[in-house]
Design an enzyme around this catalytic site. Structure first.
Site, PDB file in Angstrom:
ATOM      1  N   ASP A 107     -13.012   2.210   3.825  1.00 49.23           N
ATOM      2  CA  ASP A 107     -11.908   2.012   4.771  1.00 49.23           C
ATOM      3  C   ASP A 107     -12.432   1.419   6.069  1.00 49.23           C
ATOM      4  O   ASP A 107     -11.660   0.977   6.917  1.00 49.23           O
ATOM      5  CB  ASP A 107     -11.212   3.342   5.064  1.00 49.23           C
ATOM      6  N   ARG A 155      -6.267  16.474   2.841  1.00 49.38           N
ATOM      7  CA  ARG A 155      -5.239  15.460   3.152  1.00 49.38           C
ATOM      8  C   ARG A 155      -3.855  15.915   2.660  1.00 49.38           C
ATOM      9  O   ARG A 155      -3.113  15.133   2.075  1.00 49.38           O
ATOM     10  CB  ARG A 155      -5.607  14.110   2.550  1.00 49.38           C
ATOM     11  N   CYS A 212     -10.138   2.717  -5.846  1.00 48.16           N
ATOM     12  CA  CYS A 212     -10.299   3.094  -4.437  1.00 48.16           C
ATOM     13  C   CYS A 212     -10.358   4.608  -4.387  1.00 48.16           C
ATOM     14  O   CYS A 212      -9.730   5.283  -5.188  1.00 48.16           O
ATOM     15  CB  CYS A 212      -9.087   2.564  -3.664  1.00 48.16           C
ATOM     16  N   ASP A 249       0.836  -1.209   0.000  1.00 42.51           N
ATOM     17  CA  ASP A 249       0.000   0.000   0.000  1.00 42.51           C
ATOM     18  C   ASP A 249       0.869   1.257   0.000  1.00 42.51           C
ATOM     19  O   ASP A 249       2.062   1.231  -0.321  1.00 42.51           O
ATOM     20  CB  ASP A 249      -0.961  -0.046   1.205  1.00 42.51           C
ATOM     21  N   ASP A 250       0.283   2.347   0.387  1.00 45.93           N
ATOM     22  CA  ASP A 250       0.884   3.683   0.419  1.00 45.93           C
ATOM     23  C   ASP A 250       2.203   3.681   1.196  1.00 45.93           C
ATOM     24  O   ASP A 250       2.360   2.943   2.165  1.00 45.93           O
ATOM     25  CB  ASP A 250      -0.132   4.606   1.116  1.00 45.93           C
ATOM     26  N   TRP A 302      -5.585   1.650  -7.230  1.00 51.93           N
ATOM     27  CA  TRP A 302      -5.532   3.033  -7.730  1.00 51.93           C
ATOM     28  C   TRP A 302      -6.408   3.887  -6.814  1.00 51.93           C
ATOM     29  O   TRP A 302      -7.622   3.731  -6.805  1.00 51.93           O
ATOM     30  CB  TRP A 302      -6.050   3.040  -9.164  1.00 51.93           C
ATOM     31  N   ASP A 303      -5.765   4.770  -6.080  1.00 52.45           N
ATOM     32  CA  ASP A 303      -6.487   5.539  -5.061  1.00 52.45           C
ATOM     33  C   ASP A 303      -6.733   6.974  -5.523  1.00 52.45           C
ATOM     34  O   ASP A 303      -6.111   7.450  -6.485  1.00 52.45           O
ATOM     35  CB  ASP A 303      -5.660   5.542  -3.762  1.00 52.45           C
TER      36      ASP A 303
END
Ligand code: GLA
Length: 744
Positions: A539, A434, A517, A354-355, A469-470
């Site tokens: 989430d 964010r 996502c 992930d990230d 793909w967020d």
């Protein structure tokens, strides 16, 4: 009664029996259109399929109104323009060259051709005074009872015009009452189903968020006719817009209690300048009209989506272990290699990083930096992606990776180089969501950049097997440095830019599965899903919340497209409950194995094996939502394979009250004449006297097994199971039961 000249005209229109009729039909629904004597196109019927549509030729479909009982001067115009006798919301509004605001469209011809799935219809409408033409398209999917419709607006003139209403379609209903179910959302609170009765006036469901567009409400709705939509009975319209940006559904009840439904791109701040010779294609509106409740409507969507819409809808899906909830940004190469081993030990197909893996000048150690710089952080991951792919290969699992390519942190090399690639206001303070900004997808160089994020990773690492793909920010600072004085094209151009990129990716990498996502489930529409094999629902992975979220998304999407991961979010829920909930959709995990006991680990391994075995039933079978968590302290759903040989029932007791009456669960979709053997699966193993972990076997039941469910191993007819049902519920809290049904 005094006839006005306008109503005389209308009587002439409606009096014609010889007028051109256009039938758009599936196996279960008729949408009948008719050209009036005034040359305009009207909807005469939308409802359950008729045995003899010709009888409609005499149907008096004019709108009655006025306290004197006179006929009002309007009908149900299929694509109502503006400025004429229809005083309600139009489908189309144009400012013509010279400033005239009126548009009246007349029928100019149509074509209908049979296709492999049903039929395709194209209707052309034109204004006689201004060079504007509209083409209406309808794809009717016979078996699935789905109609997909969109419009194309053409400027055939020599000067630009402004269009400021551009509906995908317009549908009319004449029923006793209308009950709208919308799917309100927020981060970690996706698809909260809320129903209200529509009264006179407009109810608008829309979003202005731009990129994370469905954060507050989803682009789909249900409309119960006469009564609120229920699972198994009554007429319900279920509709959704294929648009990954600002959308708008308008529901307008008029003065005589008729309803019009107008799905559209949200025209907010989006007057579109249509140049001479150009066309404007609206997104698809996809709908089904079920006469047997939302359950059947959902199955229509599921069948259609798998067959015709979702990327690799008929293909397989991989189980995975994700590291987000387990590590957040805190990992290095060594830890990831260990997690890949855990993925193998668990028995999943893939490890998903992930990230937090990218950025060098500004490493991504939290969400304040790095977005935009898509090369692996050397200090954290010295071997880069190649070393991770290799480690995965050694562990015997596939490797997938997270990206958020449409965004940039101001603390990034990309932003330093190209500050004008992001939306920022030239004359006001910048607002960060964010800590990031949205890249301007109107700009061709940005489209190339976003495409290159995927292309570079895959060109250098062809074994990367999957992308998540967020898209974590809505569009903030709504100003494009590229569009300059054409700011009103920003929102629509952004989405079209995104599709151009996704199209390029799909063309070059048609087989790479991708998860869509958006800070959880703020992006899941059928246009985006052409490019994605699945989407992240939320989430929020608390299994109790997930029961509601999965119930909500499954109204429109097949569970095959719904990623559901087991996490530690709600530790009060046993691992069995958490895994059973996720097993109802596309199963994955996002947790460390260290917290699992030997019994729990064994349980999970068995559950994954069971899920892999039952994929054809769960992912590709028919889904029946049986007991709603919105109505009870319990919920149940069953899946049945197409040949009705095999079924799986999931039953959950959430928080039952003390000594509550427990109802039997009546299954659906089975063959009443067949006998089914009932086998409880996904049971928690136990530790025997020798200290070994023992998995219960239904084939060879253990005589000392006092916890065995009384109905395990029994054989019942489908008829009995559907009319009497199983004692699948209990009064225990956070209890779950998974039952396999095998035709004998
Ligand atoms: C979003 C996603 C999460 C995770 C984080 C990473 O919130 O929904 O699943 O990927 O971003 O920053």
């Amino acid at each position: 009664m005094k006839l006005t000249s306008l109503s005389i005209i209308l009587v002439m229109i409606v009096g014609s029996v010889s007028a051109q009729r256009i039938d758009i039909s599936t196996d279960k629904t008729d949408l009948i259109l008719k050209v009036g004597d005034n040359g305009r196109l009207y909807q005469t019927y939308l409802g359950e399929k008729l045995l003899n549509r010709a009888e409609l030729d005499d149907f008096s479909w004019q709108v009655h109104g006025g306290s004197d009982g006179s006929i009002s001067a309007r009908g149900w115009e299929v694509y109502a323009g503006s400025g004429a006798e229809d005083y309600f919301e139009p489908a189309l509004a144009v400012t013509h060259d010279g400033g005239n605001l009126t548009t009246i469209l007349k029928y100019a011809g149509h074509k209908q051709v049979p296709t492999s799935y049903g039929s395709e219809t194209e209707i052309t409408l034109r204004d006689e005074l201004f060079p504007v033409e509209v083409k209406l398209f309808y794809e009717a999917y016979d078996k699935e009872n789905i109609i997909k419709t969109w419009s194309v607006i053409c400027n055939n003139g020599k000067k630009p015009v402004d269009i400021w209403r551009y509906a995908s379609a317009m549908l009319y209903f004449d029923r006793e009452a209308y009950f709208l179910t919308e799917f309100a959302s927020d981060w970690a609170k996706e698809v909260q189903m809320q129903t209200q009765r529509l009264q006179y006036g407009k109810k608008i469901v829309d979003t202005k968020l731009g990129s994370r567009a469905a954060m507050h409400v989803q682009p789909f709705f249900e409309l119960g006719m006469n009564k609120p939509a229920s699972e198994t009975g009554g007429e319900v319209l279920m509709g959704t817009l294929g648009w990954t940006g600002n959308f708008q559904f308008t529901f307008e009840v008029d003065n005589i209690g008729n309803l019009r439904v107008i799905p559209s791109i949200n025209p907010y701040a989006s007057t579109w300048e249509l140049n001479a010779g150009e066309t404007f294609k609206t997104p698809d509106f996809i709908f089904t009209l079920s006469q047997n409740g939302a359950g059947e409507g959902s199955r229509n969507f599921h069948d259609w989506a798998r067959r015709y819409q979702i990327k690799d809808g008929m293909g397989d899906r991989m189980t995975l272990l994700n590291n987000w909830e387990n590590t957040y940004f805190d990992f290095d190469q060594e830890l990831l290699a260990q997690l890949m081993d855990e993925a193998r030990d668990l028995g999943v197909d893939m490890f998903l990083l992930d990230d937090g893996w990218f950025g060098n000048k500004y490493p991504r150690k939290d969400d304040r930096a790095g977005l935009g710089d898509w090369s692996a952080t050397k200090s954290k991951l010295p071997g880069g992606i190649p070393a991770l792919v290799k480690a995965a290969e050694e562990a015997g699992v596939k490797f997938g990776i997270w990206i958020e390519p449409e965004m940039v942190n101001p603390k990034s090399e990309l932003f330093e180089k190209h500050p004008d690639w992001a939306y920022t206001l030239p004359n006001r303070d910048t607002y960060y969501y964010r800590n990031q900004l949205v890249l301007d997808l109107n700009r061709p160089e940005v489209q190339d950049h976003v495409f290159n994020v995927v292309d570079t990773i895959l060109a250098n690492n062809p074994d990367v097997a999957y992308f998540k793909w967020d898209c974590n920010s809505p569009i903030t600072n709504v100003f494009s440095h590229y569009l300059k004085e054409k700011q009103q094209q920003l929102y629509i151009g952004h989405v079209r830019g995104l599709y151009k990129v996704l199209e390029r990716i799909k063309e070059k990498y048609p087989d790479v599965p991708m998860m869509l996502c958006s800070g959880g489930g703020a992006r899941c529409d059928y246009e985006a899903l052409k490019y994605f094999t699945e989407f992240w629902c939320s989430d929020n992975t608390d299994p109790v919340e997930r029961l509601f979220i999965q119930w909500g998304f499954s109204q429109f999407f097949p569970v095959k497209a719904m990623s559901a991961h087991v996490t530690d979010w709600n530790k009060n829920a046993p691992i069995k409950f958490r895994t059973d909930v996720a097993s109802m959709a596309k199963l994955g995990f996002d947790m460390g194995l260290k917290n699992l006991s030997a019994v729990e680990l064994r349980y999970v391994q068995e559950a994954i094996k069971n899920w892999n075995r039952l994929k054809p039933v769960i992912l590709d079978g028919e889904q029946y939502r049986l007991v709603s968590p919105y109505e009870y302290n319990h919920t149940a759903t069953n899946y049945v394979s197409a040949d009705k040989q095999h079924a799986v029932l999931f039953a959950f007791d959430i928080y039952p009250r003390f000594a509550e009456k427990v109802h039997k669960v009546k299954l659906q979709g089975l063959d009443p004449l067949r006998q089914y053997r009932i086998v409880e699966i996904n049971r928690m193993p136990r530790i025997n006297e020798k200290g070994e972990v023992v998995v219960y076997s239904s084939a060879e039941p253990d005589k000392n097994d006092t916890s065995r469910w009384a109905q395990d191993g029994k054989v019942y007819s489908g008829d009995y199971l559907m009319k009497v049902g199983l004692d699948a519920f209990t009064t225990s809290q956070l209890h779950s039961r998974v039952v396999e049904l095998i035709a004998q």
